[in-house]
Design an enzyme around this catalytic site. Structure first.
Site: not given
Length: 489
Positions: A60, A133, A343
């Site tokens: 990303h 997404n 993350y």
């Protein structure tokens, strides 16, 4: 909440605030002589320039973002006690970052790749991050395979290029990817812009209400601009002519006052339904068919303000699915469970331990009250307050009320595969998706897949990949095999 404008009037200064006499010429030992170390302006500028970038996201990396508002349009208090969802008409500031997955920071926008849809709600109970997404499913169902999967999508360590062998070898050996690959190589695989695509939370999440009742939910963001996509040929031309096409389109639309909007829906499953549901409701490679759990409209998302600095607000923005608020929590989804760690860890490495202090990341509707101190770029915000809990000096203390409800667990620890539900297999939903397509859509899907599979160097890799699509639908596999054979001679 807007950032305080930086002073732009008055004389140019150094980082320390001293006025700059000459910004055109380095200080030298006489005319034509060597540059002097005492020219601190020169050294300061070069040193800062060398450090202007931070490590790009491993995935990303290529993205764009904008601020906006989320407005509640339906009463969902029977399902969740989240304050930002507490009443119809309530508005919450948001920041949404779009992205591609595999490309690096300088890659083109118009490529066949899933799009990230990472949304931050600046709620009065803290920031809630929904990291999804533009697809309702994903390639794998367990986070332990995520590094392997991404290694196949990124550049090969020997060739320095993405290799068809790596991609199809992994997908062929991972039948669970068949559903997402069918989606990706269909007509929606290359969105025309970020404004003209849907977003999905993809994972299953927990909602819990004031009574402590638990519900499993899936989020859907349906574009009000309409779905628009590019063919492979259109995308190839656009990627070469304007690599920044998606980022430019989003920014210019907002500048024109054409604020993009999405209708926000949720599918809601009572917790008691999960065990006997025909599909594993926590499997990221599966959808919940709408006939089983119809999407319910709950709100409207609008993007209406561009960031003022891409690096500060888009590149340094951080999102983590572990950022929950009261009334919302995780599910047993094994991909989600891995991402709860990964993350935040990525951002601590990439941006720093105090990344949450940056304006784009810190809470806007409340204040973060922690006992964490120091670290890289710590701003001293806590002043002389005590840095431990419990304390006798009025410091922040625990509430004794968890954000989400506990989940019952049983059995021995171990590396367990998920429990199979009645209709769980790796192919049924991919076949259903194929059969939903029109004849023209099926033809384009087969053409897109065949063009990529035909690039692999070993017959067994191509044959294994085709076999997965044949297992999804016999006609699908037959047409794909013929198309690949025609291209491979």
């Amino acid at each position: 909440m807007t950032q305080e404008a930086h002073v732009t009037q008055g004389p140019l200064t150094t980082e320390a605030g001293a006025p700059v006499a000459d910004n055109q010429n380095s200080e030298t030992a006489g005319v034509g002589g060597p540059v002097l170390v005492q020219d601190q302006l020169l050294l300061e500028k070069l040193a800062h320039f060398n450090r202007e970038r931070i490590p790009e996201r491993v995935v990303h990396a290529r993205g764009a973002g904008a601020y906006g508002t989320f407005t509640v349009t339906a009463d969902v208090t029977p399902y969740t006690r989240a304050a930002f969802l507490s009443e119809v008409g309530k508005q919450t500031e948001t920041f949404l970052r779009f992205s591609t997955v595999a490309g690096n920071l300088g890659a083109a926008d118009a490529v066949r790749d899933p799009r990230g849809f990472a949304l931050k709600f600046y709620t009065e109970e803290g920031n809630y991050d929904l990291v999804g997404n533009n697809t309702p499913v994903f390639f794998i169902k367990d986070a332990i395979k995520f590094p392997d999967f991404i290694h196949t999508q990124k550049r090969d360590p020997y060739t320095g290029s993405q290799e068809a062998d790596n991609v199809w070898d992994f997908w062929g050996l991972s039948p669970e990817s068949t559903h997402q690959v069918t989606w990706l190589f269909g007509d929606r695989g290359i969105p025309a812009s970020y404004r003209h695509m849907n977003g999905y939370g993809s994972h299953t999440y927990q909602w819990n209400n004031e009574a402590g009742e638990v519900f499993w939910v899936k989020y859907h963001f349906k574009t009000d601009q309409g779905i628009k996509n590019l063919t492979a040929d259109e995308a190839g031309r656009l990627a070469g002519e304007d690599p920044d096409s998606h980022q430019r389109d989003l920014r210019e639309a907002i500048e024109r006052g054409e604020f993009p909007t999405w209708t926000v829906q949720v599918q809601i499953m009572p917790a008691a339904d999960a065990a006997a549901y025909r599909f594993n409701p926590f499997d990221l490679t599966k959808v919940w068919p709408h006939a089983d759990y119809p999407p319910i409209e709950i709100g409207k998302l609008e993007l209406n303000r561009n960031p003022e600095n891409i690096f500060a607000e888009v590149e340094q923005s951080i999102f983590s699915p572990a950022h929950f608020v009261p009334g919302i929590g995780p599910s047993p989804d094994k991909m989600l469970q891995g991402r709860l760690f990964a993350y935040g860890d990525a951002h601590r490495y990439r941006v720093g331990i105090n990344a949450d202090h940056l304006p784009v990341n810190r809470p806007h509707a409340t204040e973060a009250r922690t006992h964490s101190r120091d670290g890289y770029l710590y701003d001293g915000r806590h002043k002389g307050a005590k840095n431990y809990e419990p304390n006798s000096f009025g410091g922040p203390a625990q509430t004794d009320r968890p954000l989400w409800q506990p989940a019952a667990v049983t059995g021995a620890t171990g590396e367990h595969a998920a429990v199979a539900h009645a209709e769980d297999d790796d192919f049924v939903q991919a076949g259903n998706l194929y059969r939903l397509m029109s004849e023209d859509e099926q033809a384009r899907l087969v053409e897109n897949l065949a063009g990529f599979i035909a690039k692999v160097s070993r017959d067994e890799i191509a044959e294994r990949a085709i076999a997965n699509f044949r297992a999804a639908d016999a006609d699908f596999g037959k047409r794909l095999e013929a198309a690949v054979q025609a291209l491979r001679g």
